[in-house]
Design a protein around this motif. Structure first.
Motif, PDB file in Angstrom:
ATOM      1  N   MET A 287       0.844  -1.193   0.000  1.00 27.41           N
ATOM      2  CA  MET A 287       0.000   0.000   0.000  1.00 27.41           C
ATOM      3  C   MET A 287       0.881   1.246   0.000  1.00 27.41           C
ATOM      4  O   MET A 287       1.928   1.277   0.633  1.00 27.41           O
ATOM      5  N   PRO A 288       0.466   2.320  -0.722  1.00 25.96           N
ATOM      6  CA  PRO A 288       1.212   3.577  -0.683  1.00 25.96           C
ATOM      7  C   PRO A 288       1.277   4.128   0.742  1.00 25.96           C
ATOM      8  O   PRO A 288       0.402   3.862   1.570  1.00 25.96           O
ATOM      9  N   LEU A 289       2.308   4.873   1.017  1.00 29.86           N
ATOM     10  CA  LEU A 289       2.513   5.436   2.349  1.00 29.86           C
ATOM     11  C   LEU A 289       2.500   6.954   2.268  1.00 29.86           C
ATOM     12  O   LEU A 289       3.233   7.557   1.492  1.00 29.86           O
ATOM     13  N   TRP A 290       1.627   7.584   3.059  1.00 32.79           N
ATOM     14  CA  TRP A 290       1.621   9.041   3.212  1.00 32.79           C
ATOM     15  C   TRP A 290       1.497   9.373   4.697  1.00 32.79           C
ATOM     16  O   TRP A 290       0.602   8.870   5.351  1.00 32.79           O
ATOM     17  N   PRO A 291       2.392  10.176   5.240  1.00 32.82           N
ATOM     18  CA  PRO A 291       3.566  10.717   4.551  1.00 32.82           C
ATOM     19  C   PRO A 291       4.723   9.724   4.526  1.00 32.82           C
ATOM     20  O   PRO A 291       4.900   8.956   5.460  1.00 32.82           O
ATOM     21  N   VAL A 292       5.480   9.766   3.450  1.00 34.24           N
ATOM     22  CA  VAL A 292       6.708   8.984   3.380  1.00 34.24           C
ATOM     23  C   VAL A 292       7.750   9.625   4.288  1.00 34.24           C
ATOM     24  O   VAL A 292       8.356   8.967   5.132  1.00 34.24           O
ATOM     25  N   TYR A 293       7.941  10.925   4.131  1.00 31.23           N
ATOM     26  CA  TYR A 293       8.802  11.681   5.044  1.00 31.23           C
ATOM     27  C   TYR A 293       7.931  12.194   6.172  1.00 31.23           C
ATOM     28  O   TYR A 293       6.952  12.905   5.945  1.00 31.23           O
ATOM     29  N   THR A 294       8.276  11.832   7.397  1.00 28.54           N
ATOM     30  CA  THR A 294       7.445  12.180   8.549  1.00 28.54           C
ATOM     31  C   THR A 294       7.950  13.381   9.338  1.00 28.54           C
ATOM     32  O   THR A 294       7.203  13.977  10.097  1.00 28.54           O
ATOM     33  N   GLY A 295       9.247  13.701   9.196  1.00 29.43           N
ATOM     34  CA  GLY A 295       9.823  14.786   9.984  1.00 29.43           C
ATOM     35  C   GLY A 295      10.169  14.390  11.400  1.00 29.43           C
ATOM     36  O   GLY A 295      10.513  15.246  12.227  1.00 29.43           O
ATOM     37  N   THR A 296      10.125  13.091  11.722  1.00 27.56           N
ATOM     38  CA  THR A 296      10.438  12.634  13.075  1.00 27.56           C
ATOM     39  C   THR A 296      11.921  12.360  13.286  1.00 27.56           C
ATOM     40  O   THR A 296      12.337  12.093  14.416  1.00 27.56           O
ATOM     41  N   ASN A 297      12.704  12.379  12.208  1.00 26.77           N
ATOM     42  CA  ASN A 297      14.142  12.102  12.259  1.00 26.77           C
ATOM     43  C   ASN A 297      14.464  10.657  12.612  1.00 26.77           C
ATOM     44  O   ASN A 297      15.597  10.354  12.979  1.00 26.77           O
ATOM     45  N   GLU A 298      13.492   9.760  12.502  1.00 27.98           N
ATOM     46  CA  GLU A 298      13.744   8.339  12.730  1.00 27.98           C
ATOM     47  C   GLU A 298      13.941   7.652  11.379  1.00 27.98           C
ATOM     48  O   GLU A 298      13.003   7.556  10.583  1.00 27.98           O
ATOM     49  N   PRO A 299      15.150   7.164  11.071  1.00 27.74           N
ATOM     50  CA  PRO A 299      15.402   6.542   9.762  1.00 27.74           C
ATOM     51  C   PRO A 299      14.509   5.325   9.524  1.00 27.74           C
ATOM     52  O   PRO A 299      14.236   4.546  10.443  1.00 27.74           O
ATOM     53  N   HIS A 300      14.044   5.168   8.291  1.00 26.87           N
ATOM     54  CA  HIS A 300      13.184   4.045   7.930  1.00 26.87           C
ATOM     55  C   HIS A 300      13.258   3.828   6.419  1.00 26.87           C
ATOM     56  O   HIS A 300      13.865   4.612   5.686  1.00 26.87           O
ATOM     57  N   ASP A 301      12.616   2.771   5.946  1.00 27.54           N
ATOM     58  CA  ASP A 301      12.634   2.406   4.532  1.00 27.54           C
ATOM     59  C   ASP A 301      11.307   2.701   3.847  1.00 27.54           C
ATOM     60  O   ASP A 301      10.930   2.035   2.872  1.00 27.54           O
ATOM     61  N   GLY A 302      10.618   3.707   4.322  1.00 26.69           N
ATOM     62  CA  GLY A 302       9.324   4.053   3.744  1.00 26.69           C
ATOM     63  C   GLY A 302       9.382   4.470   2.290  1.00 26.69           C
ATOM     64  O   GLY A 302       8.369   4.407   1.588  1.00 26.69           O
ATOM     65  N   ILE A 303      10.558   4.865   1.812  1.00 28.32           N
ATOM     66  CA  ILE A 303      10.686   5.270   0.414  1.00 28.32           C
ATOM     67  C   ILE A 303      10.317   4.120  -0.520  1.00 28.32           C
ATOM     68  O   ILE A 303       9.899   4.337  -1.671  1.00 28.32           O
ATOM     69  N   GLU A 304      10.435   2.887  -0.026  1.00 26.07           N
ATOM     70  CA  GLU A 304      10.086   1.726  -0.848  1.00 26.07           C
ATOM     71  C   GLU A 304       8.574   1.586  -1.035  1.00 26.07           C
ATOM     72  O   GLU A 304       8.127   0.816  -1.884  1.00 26.07           O
ATOM     73  N   LYS A 305       7.792   2.307  -0.221  1.00 23.93           N
ATOM     74  CA  LYS A 305       6.336   2.272  -0.352  1.00 23.93           C
ATOM     75  C   LYS A 305       5.800   3.469  -1.137  1.00 23.93           C
ATOM     76  O   LYS A 305       4.588   3.691  -1.177  1.00 23.93           O
ATOM     77  N   LEU A 306       6.713   4.228  -1.727  1.00 24.80           N
ATOM     78  CA  LEU A 306       6.284   5.327  -2.577  1.00 24.80           C
ATOM     79  C   LEU A 306       5.528   4.759  -3.775  1.00 24.80           C
ATOM     80  O   LEU A 306       6.006   3.822  -4.428  1.00 24.80           O
ATOM     81  N   PRO A 307       4.345   5.278  -4.105  1.00 28.48           N
ATOM     82  CA  PRO A 307       3.594   4.729  -5.234  1.00 28.48           C
ATOM     83  C   PRO A 307       4.289   5.038  -6.558  1.00 28.48           C
ATOM     84  O   PRO A 307       5.186   5.881  -6.613  1.00 28.48           O
ATOM     85  N   PRO A 308       3.887   4.367  -7.630  1.00 25.55           N
ATOM     86  CA  PRO A 308       4.481   4.660  -8.945  1.00 25.55           C
ATOM     87  C   PRO A 308       4.303   6.135  -9.299  1.00 25.55           C
ATOM     88  O   PRO A 308       3.343   6.778  -8.863  1.00 25.55           O
ATOM     89  N   PRO A 309       5.217   6.670 -10.096  1.00 27.03           N
ATOM     90  CA  PRO A 309       5.128   8.087 -10.456  1.00 27.03           C
ATOM     91  C   PRO A 309       3.972   8.351 -11.401  1.00 27.03           C
ATOM     92  O   PRO A 309       3.432   7.421 -12.011  1.00 27.03           O
ATOM     93  N   PRO A 310       3.575   9.625 -11.547  1.00 26.66           N
ATOM     94  CA  PRO A 310       2.625   9.956 -12.619  1.00 26.66           C
ATOM     95  C   PRO A 310       3.191   9.496 -13.956  1.00 26.66           C
ATOM     96  O   PRO A 310       4.423   9.469 -14.133  1.00 26.66           O
ATOM     97  N   PRO A 311       2.338   9.117 -14.896  1.00 27.50           N
ATOM     98  CA  PRO A 311       2.844   8.592 -16.184  1.00 27.50           C
ATOM     99  C   PRO A 311       3.822   9.523 -16.876  1.00 27.50           C
ATOM    100  O   PRO A 311       4.750   9.059 -17.554  1.00 27.50           O
ATOM    101  N   TRP A 312       3.652  10.818 -16.704  1.00 25.13           N
ATOM    102  CA  TRP A 312       4.547  11.774 -17.376  1.00 25.13           C
ATOM    103  C   TRP A 312       5.853  11.987 -16.609  1.00 25.13           C
ATOM    104  O   TRP A 312       6.692  12.753 -17.047  1.00 25.13           O
TER     105      TRP A 312
END
Length: 360
Positions: free
Chosen positions: A1-26
């Motif tokens: 499932m997509p993750l929002w927010p990916v960047y949380t601002g908590t300064n705790e390192p994580h691998d949430g970038i892997e849950k970023l959804p596919p980009p817009p087609p363009w």
């Protein structure tokens, strides 16, 4: 499932970038071969005490978190504006640390900077010197011809007989490195873009829109090699990466932060391709949080300095670093209150323009 927010601002390192959804087609890119992002400690300059500390102590506002995530989802550059000392350049280090994007690539822009500087540097003089050294070798003097058949791109230049190769005299710049086909987006800081020549923002448009660029020297050299692949140095380390036929195309669009102190306006075509974040001077609660992150819980005198800082910030430009310096010395120097007040006033002069104030 997509993750929002990916960047949380908590300064705790994580691998949430892997849950970023596919980009817009363009904004979908298909560069290759896929590269693994370097370890966070791979670039010594990117892990200096100052940058490491700023990354771990950055305090993001809710607006900052929202717009950082918008830039990540849309695969668009983030243009960060605001007065000096509001944390514009620190933001990219905090995001890179939390999302484990590896060392931050940094391009400090000046009035003489060109797009070419950010993409790659090529030293033809060192190549000419290497060619002369190659020609002076004993086997050259004996008439031995240079090998040409399946050598890598640029290994032998038919014009000079230089066996050292073009790629040995070429290094990718910070922008050029960020656009390599990494599996995870690299973090790139283009600092003080408003100080650039008038043409640079427009020159950036095509590269950031297309997510790719050519290196003409390698394009020409690739015609004389069987596979057309050259191994070139990247920015920040001595790592070499393969470049096929002189063209670099990204896979994961980098997290690009462009900072501006507001010294100029940008063309509409540039602005519409960016997500824009304006940072303001922090309020009392945010400022106390910044002090707490850097120096621990504010004591009574630190609270007094925070109040004085906010009063002065309403009259002229100040940077948060000035307040942190004053609070640190107040805790460390062992001075009496009158001496502390005098020292604090000298540590917090107005920036950029003169201002009159009777309050300190």
């Amino acid at each position: 499932m997509p993750l929002w927010p990916v960047y949380t601002g908590t300064n705790e390192p994580h691998d949430g970038i892997e849950k970023l959804p596919p980009p817009p087609p363009w904004r979908a890119f298909d560069g290759g071969p896929l590269l693994r992002a370097p370890d966070a400690a791979a670039d010594a300059s990117a892990v200096s005490p100052d940058r490491t500390h700023r990354a771990a102590t950055y305090r993001a506002t809710e607006q900052t978190v929202q717009l950082v995530n918008a830039a990540l989802y849309l695969r668009r550059p983030l243009l960060v504006t605001g007065p000096p000392g509001t944390g514009k350049s620190s933001l990219v280090y905090a995001v890179a640390r939390e999302l484990r994007l590896g060392p931050v690539l940094r391009w400090n822009v000046t009035s003489r900077s060109t797009l070419h500087d950010g993409l790659y540097q090529y030293d033809p003089l060192s190549r000419l010197y290497a060619a002369r050294q190659e020609a002076a070798r004993p086997e050259r003097a004996g008439g031995t011809a240079p090998a040409t058949g399946g050598a890598p791109a640029g290994t032998t230049d038919p014009a000079t007989g230089d066996g050292s190769g073009i790629e040995h005299h070429l290094r990718l710049g910070p922008l050029g490195t960020a656009l390599l086909p990494y599996a995870r987006p690299r973090a790139l800081l283009i600092d003080e873009i408003d100080k650039s020549d008038l043409d640079l923002p427009n020159d950036l448009l095509n590269v950031l829109e297309e997510g790719q660029y050519d290196i003409p020297e390698l394009v020409r050299a690739s015609r004389f090699a069987a596979d057309g692949v050259a191994e070139v140095l990247v920015d920040g380390t001595d790592e070499r990466v393969p470049v096929a036929r002189g063209r670099i195309r990204c896979r994961a669009f980098p997290f690009v932060v462009l900072t501006s102190n507001g010294e100029r306006e940008f063309p509409p075509a540039f602005l519409r391709r960016c997500v824009t974040l304006h940072l303001r001077q922090p309020d009392d609660r945010h400022l106390a949080g910044i002090v707490r992150a850097h120096l621990g819980e504010p004591d009574a005198y630190a609270q007094t300095l925070i109040e004085r800082f906010l009063a002065r910030a309403g009259v002229g430009d100040l940077a948060t670093d000035q307040l942190l310096n004053a609070i640190y010395l107040a805790r460390s120097a062992g001075l009496d209150s009158e001496s502390l007040d005098q020292l604090a006033e000298q540590l917090m002069p107005f920036l950029g323009r003169s201002a009159q104030s009777d309050v300190f």
